[in-house]
Design a protein around this motif. Structure first.
Motif, PDB file in Angstrom:
ATOM      1  N   ALA A 137       0.829  -1.205   0.000  1.00  0.00           N
ATOM      2  CA  ALA A 137       0.000   0.000   0.000  1.00  0.00           C
ATOM      3  C   ALA A 137       0.866   1.258   0.000  1.00  0.00           C
ATOM      4  CB  ALA A 137      -0.924  -0.013   1.216  1.00  0.00           C
ATOM      5  N   ALA A 138       1.948   1.249   0.784  1.00  0.00           N
ATOM      6  CA  ALA A 138       2.823   2.418   0.833  1.00  0.00           C
ATOM      7  C   ALA A 138       3.542   2.622  -0.498  1.00  0.00           C
ATOM      8  CB  ALA A 138       3.834   2.255   1.957  1.00  0.00           C
ATOM      9  N   THR A 139       3.986   1.532  -1.113  1.00  0.00           N
ATOM     10  CA  THR A 139       4.665   1.639  -2.408  1.00  0.00           C
ATOM     11  C   THR A 139       3.732   2.194  -3.471  1.00  0.00           C
ATOM     12  OG1 THR A 139       6.136  -0.207  -1.880  1.00  0.00           O
ATOM     13  CG2 THR A 139       5.841   0.326  -4.207  1.00  0.00           C
ATOM     14  N   THR A 140       2.508   1.698  -3.502  1.00  0.00           N
ATOM     15  CA  THR A 140       1.537   2.189  -4.487  1.00  0.00           C
ATOM     16  C   THR A 140       1.225   3.657  -4.267  1.00  0.00           C
ATOM     17  OG1 THR A 140       0.551  -0.025  -4.532  1.00  0.00           O
ATOM     18  CG2 THR A 140      -0.711   1.750  -5.521  1.00  0.00           C
ATOM     19  N   LEU A 141       1.142   4.076  -2.996  1.00  0.00           N
ATOM     20  CA  LEU A 141       0.865   5.479  -2.696  1.00  0.00           C
ATOM     21  C   LEU A 141       1.991   6.378  -3.212  1.00  0.00           C
ATOM     22  CD1 LEU A 141      -0.794   7.678  -1.327  1.00  0.00           C
ATOM     23  CD2 LEU A 141       0.414   7.163   0.809  1.00  0.00           C
ATOM     24  N   VAL A 142       3.250   5.981  -2.985  1.00  0.00           N
ATOM     25  CA  VAL A 142       4.383   6.785  -3.451  1.00  0.00           C
ATOM     26  C   VAL A 142       4.403   6.862  -4.972  1.00  0.00           C
ATOM     27  CG1 VAL A 142       6.904   6.878  -3.564  1.00  0.00           C
ATOM     28  CG2 VAL A 142       5.772   6.379  -1.392  1.00  0.00           C
ATOM     29  N   LEU A 143       4.188   5.728  -5.647  1.00  0.00           N
ATOM     30  CA  LEU A 143       4.187   5.723  -7.109  1.00  0.00           C
ATOM     31  C   LEU A 143       3.068   6.599  -7.663  1.00  0.00           C
ATOM     32  CD1 LEU A 143       4.888   1.931  -7.734  1.00  0.00           C
ATOM     33  CD2 LEU A 143       6.401   3.831  -8.307  1.00  0.00           C
ATOM     34  N   THR A 144       1.882   6.466  -7.118  1.00  0.00           N
ATOM     35  CA  THR A 144       0.744   7.237  -7.622  1.00  0.00           C
ATOM     36  C   THR A 144       0.927   8.727  -7.364  1.00  0.00           C
ATOM     37  OG1 THR A 144      -0.703   5.344  -7.160  1.00  0.00           O
ATOM     38  CG2 THR A 144      -1.763   7.458  -7.550  1.00  0.00           C
ATOM     39  N   ALA A 145       1.400   9.076  -6.173  1.00  0.00           N
ATOM     40  CA  ALA A 145       1.594  10.492  -5.852  1.00  0.00           C
ATOM     41  C   ALA A 145       2.655  11.119  -6.746  1.00  0.00           C
ATOM     42  CB  ALA A 145       1.989  10.640  -4.379  1.00  0.00           C
ATOM     43  N   SER A 146       3.720  10.383  -7.045  1.00  0.00           N
ATOM     44  CA  SER A 146       4.770  10.943  -7.894  1.00  0.00           C
ATOM     45  C   SER A 146       4.273  11.148  -9.320  1.00  0.00           C
ATOM     46  CB  SER A 146       5.992  10.028  -7.881  1.00  0.00           C
ATOM     47  OG  SER A 146       5.674   8.735  -8.366  1.00  0.00           O
ATOM     48  N   VAL A 147       3.472  10.232  -9.844  1.00  0.00           N
ATOM     49  CA  VAL A 147       2.940  10.408 -11.196  1.00  0.00           C
ATOM     50  C   VAL A 147       1.945  11.562 -11.231  1.00  0.00           C
ATOM     51  CG1 VAL A 147       1.607   9.309 -13.049  1.00  0.00           C
ATOM     52  CG2 VAL A 147       3.346   8.001 -11.833  1.00  0.00           C
ATOM     53  N   ILE A 148       1.154  11.724 -10.183  1.00  0.00           N
ATOM     54  CA  ILE A 148       0.221  12.856 -10.127  1.00  0.00           C
ATOM     55  C   ILE A 148       0.995  14.176 -10.087  1.00  0.00           C
ATOM     56  CG2 ILE A 148      -1.491  14.015  -8.676  1.00  0.00           C
ATOM     57  CD1 ILE A 148      -2.575  11.272  -7.921  1.00  0.00           C
ATOM     58  N   ALA A 149       2.085  14.211  -9.325  1.00  0.00           N
ATOM     59  CA  ALA A 149       2.914  15.428  -9.286  1.00  0.00           C
ATOM     60  C   ALA A 149       3.477  15.733 -10.663  1.00  0.00           C
ATOM     61  CB  ALA A 149       4.032  15.267  -8.264  1.00  0.00           C
ATOM     62  N   LEU A 150       3.937  14.701 -11.384  1.00  0.00           N
ATOM     63  CA  LEU A 150       4.419  14.912 -12.748  1.00  0.00           C
ATOM     64  C   LEU A 150       3.298  15.381 -13.658  1.00  0.00           C
ATOM     65  CD1 LEU A 150       6.890  11.973 -13.454  1.00  0.00           C
ATOM     66  CD2 LEU A 150       7.401  14.413 -13.411  1.00  0.00           C
ATOM     67  N   TRP A 151       2.105  14.856 -13.454  1.00  0.00           N
ATOM     68  CA  TRP A 151       0.948  15.269 -14.262  1.00  0.00           C
ATOM     69  C   TRP A 151       0.670  16.761 -14.074  1.00  0.00           C
ATOM     70  CZ3 TRP A 151      -3.986  16.749 -12.271  1.00  0.00           C
ATOM     71  CH2 TRP A 151      -4.968  16.919 -13.248  1.00  0.00           C
ATOM     72  N   VAL A 152       0.828  17.249 -12.855  1.00  0.00           N
ATOM     73  CA  VAL A 152       0.640  18.685 -12.600  1.00  0.00           C
ATOM     74  C   VAL A 152       1.693  19.496 -13.347  1.00  0.00           C
ATOM     75  CG1 VAL A 152       0.717  20.472 -10.814  1.00  0.00           C
ATOM     76  CG2 VAL A 152      -0.478  18.318 -10.379  1.00  0.00           C
ATOM     77  N   ALA A 153       2.947  19.025 -13.320  1.00  0.00           N
ATOM     78  CA  ALA A 153       4.042  19.778 -13.941  1.00  0.00           C
ATOM     79  C   ALA A 153       4.097  19.586 -15.447  1.00  0.00           C
ATOM     80  CB  ALA A 153       5.379  19.354 -13.321  1.00  0.00           C
ATOM     81  N   ASN A 154       3.859  18.356 -15.920  1.00  0.00           N
ATOM     82  CA  ASN A 154       4.020  18.036 -17.341  1.00  0.00           C
ATOM     83  C   ASN A 154       3.196  16.805 -17.671  1.00  0.00           C
ATOM     84  OD1 ASN A 154       4.850  17.273 -19.917  1.00  0.00           O
ATOM     85  ND2 ASN A 154       6.975  17.821 -19.573  1.00  0.00           N
ATOM     86  N   PRO A 155       1.974  16.980 -18.178  1.00  0.00           N
ATOM     87  CA  PRO A 155       1.119  15.812 -18.466  1.00  0.00           C
ATOM     88  C   PRO A 155       1.698  14.890 -19.535  1.00  0.00           C
ATOM     89  CG  PRO A 155       0.159  17.821 -19.379  1.00  0.00           C
ATOM     90  CD  PRO A 155       1.308  18.241 -18.518  1.00  0.00           C
ATOM     91  N   PHE A 156       2.546  15.410 -20.422  1.00  0.00           N
ATOM     92  CA  PHE A 156       3.139  14.572 -21.464  1.00  0.00           C
ATOM     93  C   PHE A 156       4.108  13.557 -20.849  1.00  0.00           C
ATOM     94  CE2 PHE A 156       1.972  18.570 -23.445  1.00  0.00           C
ATOM     95  CZ  PHE A 156       1.252  18.143 -24.552  1.00  0.00           C
ATOM     96  N   ALA A 157       4.879  13.974 -19.855  1.00  0.00           N
ATOM     97  CA  ALA A 157       5.771  13.049 -19.157  1.00  0.00           C
ATOM     98  C   ALA A 157       4.972  12.047 -18.336  1.00  0.00           C
ATOM     99  CB  ALA A 157       6.740  13.827 -18.267  1.00  0.00           C
ATOM    100  N   ALA A 158       3.921  12.513 -17.679  1.00  0.00           N
ATOM    101  CA  ALA A 158       3.102  11.609 -16.872  1.00  0.00           C
ATOM    102  C   ALA A 158       2.442  10.536 -17.740  1.00  0.00           C
ATOM    103  CB  ALA A 158       2.038  12.406 -16.121  1.00  0.00           C
TER     104      ALA A 158
END
Length: 553
Positions: A433-454
């Motif tokens: 659960a913790a690993t999935t949370l970190v992965l999902t949060a990091s991709v969401i942060a990338l989506w905010v900064a650059n949706p093409f990278a996400a």
């Protein structure tokens, strides 16, 4: 159930496709541009200023020559500004020369030429400056509707410091910015109209097509439109050595015109005389067309041209966000389930986040090396190929950064986990659960900064959820391969973008080191990528510590 909104998003995206905007044209022949005079100017400048490293004596002398000639030509207000910035030779004092010819309107058409060069000679690179001076003569005797800004900048050989400074000195709304690169060299390379940015944007379609049409009319060159994949890849990992990259990243509609493409001519001294005339006429034709148009061009955006239609940036962000949503909902559900089972979630979150610290430490060391001058040449942006040699010192600095990464992982992280009293079986649901949370949060942060990278990480995000889920058992080798396959689009696209810039696979670690040292990445992007790499490392750990399964359940 969380995939249901994806269907609605696909419908919305399908209806969001727009027709390409109308190309701006001019019926006036650009006969006022004197190619012979520009060619003569180029020969004089090449002979007098063969060495023009950014901030060098030759670069500064050429800046004074350009300012004097712009004042002699008349027709505008000329100003000179000096400032300190990072270049391919470290921190240097650079000069900016700006001539403003007022028009009936305050809206501006900006013409930019970078005068510095990494190589001695480099006559072809001076053709942009020679064209700029000839255009000043043309505009001195011509009334224009819009204000014309002519700018001679330095730092174009790496980091585009002059273009970055110019943005704050323009003092009015900008309808278009045209960067004059190599307009006379013998090397030819596509694209001649360079649309790439230092951010998740590209040249507005109408401006790019206006330049391409003028280029076709005056030179016969048909510049090829980049494919949808190329556009997506270049906006996912935005890097470009041209000055237009900094202008676009700050929202200005800009493009570079260069016969040798994005890579530039290097130290080429051979020039083709007819190209000076033809490319100069194409630039003048484009300016005339942009001056006559009523509405201002769009700002730089992340639109993607697909099969003669335009996909707007909001549609890209919507689609990528909706595709992340199912994993986000599953992650929340997994966290709630782990809490109901009284899993030690605070401890497992510390375990997952600690995996990002070695990567963050390595990146932080590269930044410190740049700030302290240990990496002397670290411009804030990619340099042209070969401008910063990968020598023994650079190899040593890269080795130190890699060593810190390894030591932080094998030594620092275990000590941190022991201090935080993190212990337990990695096969517990709390670790997943913790690993999935970190992965999902990091991709969401990338989506905010650059949706093409996400978007490149969306398939992997779904795969990683399946790999770490306690209810699903895979063979270790299969799970290991699935985790790596999910990350594969990232290095593949980075390698593709680097190849377009002229960097081989062996050059790209050095390029990454220089970008980190120069502060090219924003804090949000840097934290997101380090957290993502840490999450992937945790997913690999969970996969390798789980008992073997006879088959996929």
């Amino acid at each position: 159930a969380a995939f249901v909104p994806v269907l609605l998003a696909l419908v919305v995206v399908a209806f969001s496709l727009q027709a390409q905007p109308r190309t701006v044209t001019s019926s006036l022949a650009p006969d006022a541009f004197d190619g012979k005079r520009a060619l003569g100017e180029l020969a004089v400048l090449g002979a007098q200023f063969p060495r023009r490293r950014p901030g060098s004596a030759g670069d500064q002398a050429l800046a004074r020559r350009v300012a004097k000639q712009l004042r002699t030509t008349g027709g505008g207000r000329v100003s000179e500004r000096r400032f300190r910035a990072q270049t391919i030779d470290g921190r240097r004092t650079l000069s900016e020369v700006v001539a403003v010819k007022p028009g009936l309107l305050t809206r501006r058409i900006v013409i930019v030429a970078a005068r510095d060069a990494a190589d001695a000679g480099a006559t072809a690179q001076l053709s942009g400056t020679a064209t700029l001076l000839e255009l000043a003569r043309v505009f001195a005797g011509r009334a224009m509707r819009k204000t014309i800004v002519l700018a001679s900048v330095s730092g174009g050989s790496g980091g585009a410091a002059g273009a970055r400074r110019l943005v704050g000195d323009l003092g009015g709304p900008v309808d278009a910015a045209i960067v004059l690169g190599d307009l006379a060299g013998a090397k030819t390379r596509s694209p001649e109209v360079v649309p790439w940015s230092s951010g998740p944007q590209q040249t507005p379609v109408d401006l790019r097509r206006t330049l391409e049409l003028a280029l076709r009319q005056d030179t016969g060159i048909r510049s090829r439109e980049p494919s949808a994949f190329t556009q997506w890849a270049r906006m996912a990992f935005p890097m470009t050595p041209g000055s237009q990259g900094e202008l676009l990243a700050r929202g200005l509609p800009a493009a570079e015109l260069q016969v040798s493409g994005e890579r530039g001519p290097g130290g080429e001294q051979t020039v083709v005389p007819v190209r000076v005339n033809n490319f100069g006429r194409a630039v003048l034709r484009s300016i005339t067309a942009l001056d006559a148009r009523g509405a201002a061009p769009r700002r730089a955006t992340g639109s993607v041209v697909i099969a003669r239609t335009v996909l707007p940036p909001w549609a890209v962000r919507l689609l990528v966000g909706i595709l992340i949503l199912p994993v986000a909902i599953a992650t929340i559900d997994g966290l709630a389930r782990a809490r109901r089972r009284r899993e030690r979630m605070a401890m497992w979150l510390s375990w997952a986040l600690s995996a990002a610290l070695p990567f963050l430490a390595a990146a932080g060391l590269a930044i410190v090396l740049g700030l302290t001058g240990a990496i002397a040449a670290a411009p804030r942006g990619p340099a042209t190929p070969g401008a910063i040699p990968f020598g023994g010192r650079s190899l040593a600095m890269l080795g130190v950064v890699v060593l810190v990464l390894v030591l932080a992982w094998v030594g620092g992280r275990p000590l941190l986990l022991r201090a935080l009293k993190v212990h337990g079986d990695r096969r517990e649901p709390g670790a997943a659960a913790a690993t999935t949370l970190v992965l999902t949060a990091s991709v969401i942060a990338l989506w905010v900064a650059n949706p093409f990278a996400a978007a490149l990480l969306v398939p992997g995000l779904h795969l990683w959820l399946l790999v770490v889920a306690p209810e699903i058992r895979m063979r270790r080798l299969l799970g290991f391969a699935v985790v790596l396959v999910g990350l594969l689009p990232v290095p593949a696209v980075i390698a593709y973008a680097g190849t377009q810039l002229g960097f081989g696979l062996g050059d790209q670690p050095h390029v990454l080191l220089l970008l980190l040292a120069g502060g090219y990445f924003s804090p949000l992007v840097l934290l997101a990528w380090t957290a993502l790499l840490g999450g992937v490392a945790c997913a690999l750990t969970i996969t390798l510590t789980r008992p073997e399964a006879a088959a996929v359940a």
